[in-house]
Design a protein around this motif. Structure first.
Motif, PDB file in Angstrom:
ATOM      1  N   LEU A 206       0.406   5.668  34.084  1.00 35.77           N
ATOM      2  CA  LEU A 206      -0.073   5.844  32.713  1.00 35.77           C
ATOM      3  C   LEU A 206      -0.567   4.529  32.106  1.00 35.77           C
ATOM      4  CD1 LEU A 206       2.714   8.210  31.305  1.00 35.77           C
ATOM      5  CD2 LEU A 206       0.382   8.841  31.944  1.00 35.77           C
ATOM      6  N   LEU A 207       0.040   3.428  32.503  1.00 37.17           N
ATOM      7  CA  LEU A 207      -0.307   2.120  31.928  1.00 37.17           C
ATOM      8  C   LEU A 207      -1.279   1.338  32.808  1.00 37.17           C
ATOM      9  CD1 LEU A 207       3.232   0.967  30.707  1.00 37.17           C
ATOM     10  CD2 LEU A 207       1.302   1.668  29.279  1.00 37.17           C
ATOM     11  N   ASP A 208      -1.723   1.955  33.853  1.00 36.01           N
ATOM     12  CA  ASP A 208      -2.536   1.220  34.829  1.00 36.01           C
ATOM     13  C   ASP A 208      -3.753   0.566  34.180  1.00 36.01           C
ATOM     14  OD1 ASP A 208      -3.372   0.338  37.388  1.00 36.01           O
ATOM     15  OD2 ASP A 208      -4.840   1.973  37.424  1.00 36.01           O
ATOM     16  N   GLN A 209      -3.841  -0.725  34.346  1.00 40.07           N
ATOM     17  CA  GLN A 209      -4.991  -1.510  33.890  1.00 40.07           C
ATOM     18  C   GLN A 209      -4.930  -2.864  34.577  1.00 40.07           C
ATOM     19  OE1 GLN A 209      -3.946  -2.144  29.566  1.00 40.07           O
ATOM     20  NE2 GLN A 209      -3.868  -4.286  30.187  1.00 40.07           N
ATOM     21  N   PRO A 210      -6.073  -3.441  34.863  1.00 44.37           N
ATOM     22  CA  PRO A 210      -6.035  -4.799  35.402  1.00 44.37           C
ATOM     23  C   PRO A 210      -5.591  -5.762  34.304  1.00 44.37           C
ATOM     24  CG  PRO A 210      -8.282  -4.135  34.915  1.00 44.37           C
ATOM     25  CD  PRO A 210      -7.436  -2.931  34.707  1.00 44.37           C
ATOM     26  N   VAL A 396      -4.106  -3.380  26.706  1.00 40.97           N
ATOM     27  CA  VAL A 396      -3.127  -4.227  26.016  1.00 40.97           C
ATOM     28  C   VAL A 396      -3.228  -5.600  26.666  1.00 40.97           C
ATOM     29  CG1 VAL A 396      -0.706  -4.565  25.438  1.00 40.97           C
ATOM     30  CG2 VAL A 396      -1.639  -2.250  25.570  1.00 40.97           C
ATOM     31  N   LYS A 397      -3.812  -6.542  25.953  1.00 39.72           N
ATOM     32  CA  LYS A 397      -4.092  -7.849  26.547  1.00 39.72           C
ATOM     33  C   LYS A 397      -2.880  -8.775  26.526  1.00 39.72           C
ATOM     34  CE  LYS A 397      -9.095  -7.920  25.850  1.00 39.72           C
ATOM     35  NZ  LYS A 397      -9.519  -8.331  27.193  1.00 39.72           N
ATOM     36  N   PHE A 411      -0.328  -9.155  29.302  1.00 38.26           N
ATOM     37  CA  PHE A 411       0.351  -7.899  29.623  1.00 38.26           C
ATOM     38  C   PHE A 411       0.139  -7.548  31.085  1.00 38.26           C
ATOM     39  CE2 PHE A 411       0.358  -3.248  30.040  1.00 38.26           C
ATOM     40  CZ  PHE A 411       1.635  -2.968  29.572  1.00 38.26           C
ATOM     41  N   ASN A 412       1.249  -7.225  31.748  1.00 39.80           N
ATOM     42  CA  ASN A 412       1.221  -6.786  33.129  1.00 39.80           C
ATOM     43  C   ASN A 412       2.024  -5.491  33.219  1.00 39.80           C
ATOM     44  OD1 ASN A 412       2.627  -6.604  35.908  1.00 39.80           O
ATOM     45  ND2 ASN A 412       0.974  -8.069  36.301  1.00 39.80           N
ATOM     46  N   ALA A 413       1.366  -4.401  33.613  1.00 40.90           N
ATOM     47  CA  ALA A 413       2.010  -3.085  33.579  1.00 40.90           C
ATOM     48  C   ALA A 413       3.232  -3.021  34.485  1.00 40.90           C
ATOM     49  CB  ALA A 413       1.004  -2.009  33.985  1.00 40.90           C
ATOM     50  N   ASP A 414       3.144  -3.596  35.679  1.00 37.87           N
ATOM     51  CA  ASP A 414       4.276  -3.547  36.612  1.00 37.87           C
ATOM     52  C   ASP A 414       5.491  -4.278  36.040  1.00 37.87           C
ATOM     53  OD1 ASP A 414       2.872  -2.058  38.443  1.00 37.87           O
ATOM     54  OD2 ASP A 414       2.196  -3.791  39.612  1.00 37.87           O
ATOM     55  N   GLN A 415       5.247  -5.461  35.510  1.00 34.77           N
ATOM     56  CA  GLN A 415       6.357  -6.223  34.942  1.00 34.77           C
ATOM     57  C   GLN A 415       6.918  -5.537  33.694  1.00 34.77           C
ATOM     58  OE1 GLN A 415       4.940 -10.210  34.301  1.00 34.77           O
ATOM     59  NE2 GLN A 415       5.350 -10.827  36.425  1.00 34.77           N
ATOM     60  N   PHE A 416       6.042  -4.921  32.911  1.00 33.78           N
ATOM     61  CA  PHE A 416       6.476  -4.217  31.710  1.00 33.78           C
ATOM     62  C   PHE A 416       7.428  -3.078  32.076  1.00 33.78           C
ATOM     63  CE2 PHE A 416       6.040  -0.980  28.411  1.00 33.78           C
ATOM     64  CZ  PHE A 416       6.125  -1.734  27.244  1.00 33.78           C
TER      65      PHE A 416
END
Length: 426
Positions: A206-210, A396-397, A411-416
């Motif tokens: 759901l949060l996937d983004q580079p 989300v930058k 922002f890093n989705a995996d770490q979040f």
């Protein structure tokens, strides 16, 4: 005047005689003498028993006052010695622009970290920032697994859905996660680890983004326009961005465009002094577009790498004020091609679902390119990033996780996601 001995010898001798001068009998003279004697004795006793204790009390009070004054002087001398200032040499006032002078932050301004405080890693700071959200989510999930395993049935799925909604991630994302667990495990007895791994995997999807840092200009200054409602953490975020660019060796110019709020200009000015950035300000109540124009012009003249323009913290429902933001953008575009290169919307994470309406309003007015989620460390509603990311397709930058200039992370989705569930997996 007669003392007691003379009075006693005189009374018998004069008994029965009449005083020729006063015409009083000897008996009258005797009574008068006794009264005179009694009055004299009474006066002496009065002085001895009343006035003397009063004098002693007054003297004692003067001594106490003198001791208190001396003690106060000694305390001031000791304090002056600790400060390195002599008693007879006034302290030299420091200039507010001196590198050694530390400007006093206004109310609400972040405090500088202690010099001895070690810097934390990115994941550690992200984990700390998400602590409240994680605590709520992890407690709820643990409650689902009071035994070693749990049957995935309608009751379990309903409880899981409620736990997800409480993080403010919204109905739609919570439904998607619940449906994923239902399709994978319905009718089976599962462990907490199995459910957690499936939930995390769906959240990452759901949060996937580079990773989406600031898009820099190919030539000339990179212009960043920052928008958001009052109290969202916009001014502090600008200071953090400026500090980040300076750590990268870039020269930064700030534009204090929130001219309708004097405290905002003051706070940003103090931040500029603290981090060593140049700032362009305007008079209170002046046109924000004129400040933006002069800030960009100054960045071009001085060869600055980045110009960050603050804007008034307007409510997204005030159409006339949102139009003013559009004017600021036009002014910037006329000076630098393709500018502003970034329009960052600062959202207060504590606002929860209200952040969605803010994102829509500002997106319509100035075409936001990304989001900075501020005050993430002060809320249990960190899940709001999920519906914002889904509904508006805005990356989300950055996330803000504290009060110091360093408390801003890409922002890093995996770490979040890992930080959200780090406690429950320990």
């Amino acid at each position: 005047m007669h003392d007691g001995t003379r009075t006693r010898s005189w009374i018998p001798a004069c008994a029965g005689m009449t005083n020729q001068r006063t015409g009083r009998s000897a008996e009258g003279e005797r009574i008068g003498a006794i009264l005179e004697f009694t009055i004299k004795v009474g006066r002496k006793l009065f002085k001895r028993l009343w006035k003397k204790p009063q004098e002693e009390q007054a003297h004692q009070s003067e001594s106490d006052d003198s001791s208190s004054t001396q003690q106060d002087n000694e305390n001031r001398d000791d304090a002056a010695d600790r400060e390195g200032v002599g008693n007879h040499e006034p302290a030299t006032p420091q200039s507010t622009i001196s590198p050694a002078a530390k400007p006093t932050p206004p109310v609400g301004a972040p405090q500088e970290p202690a010099a001895s405080e070690p810097k934390k890693g990115l994941f550690a700071r992200l984990r700390q920032g998400l602590q409240k959200t994680a605590r709520l989510l992890n407690t709820d999930i643990r409650d689902l697994f009071k035994a070693e395993g749990r049957l995935v049935d309608d009751e379990f799925l309903g409880e899981l859905y409620a736990a997800l909604v409480r993080t403010d991630m919204g109905v739609a994302p919570a439904n998607e996660i619940r449906d994923t667990i239902k399709s994978q495990f319905r009718g089976r007895v599962v462990s907490m680890g199995q459910v957690l791994e499936a939930v995390k995997e769906k959240l990452r999807e759901l949060l996937d983004q580079p990773e989406s840092p600031i898009r820099l200009a190919e030539s000339g200054p990179t212009v960043v326009m920052v928008v958001g409602v009052n109290g969202s953490g916009k001014t502090t975020t600008i200071a953090k961005l400026a500090h980040m660019f300076q750590q990268q060796g870039k020269k930064v110019v700030l534009g204090a465009g929130d001219t309708f709020r004097a405290a905002a200009v003051e706070q940003l000015t103090i931040w500029a002094q603290r981090i060593g950035a140049e700032i362009v300000t305007g008079e209170s109540g002046s046109d924000p577009a004129s400040v933006a124009h002069r800030a960009v012009a100054r960045a071009r003249e001085s060869g600055a790498d980045v110009c960050i323009v603050d804007t008034a913290g307007r409510l997204q429902t005030q159409v006339n004020l949102m139009q003013q933001l559009t004017k600021v953008r036009r002014v910037i575009e006329k000076q630098v091609p393709d500018a502003p290169h970034e329009v960052l919307l600062v959202l207060d994470a504590t606002a929860g679902q209200n952040g969605i309406s803010q994102a829509k309003g500002f997106g319509d007015a100035v075409s936001c390119t990304g989001i900075v989620l501020a005050k993430l460390d002060g809320t249990a509603k960190g899940g709001v990033v999920v519906p914002i990311r889904r509904q508006f397709n805005l990356p989300v930058k950055f996330v803000g996780m504290g009060e110091t200039p360093e408390d801003l992370a890409v922002f890093n989705a995996d770490q979040f996601v890992d930080a959200l569930f780090s406690d429950v997996e320990e």
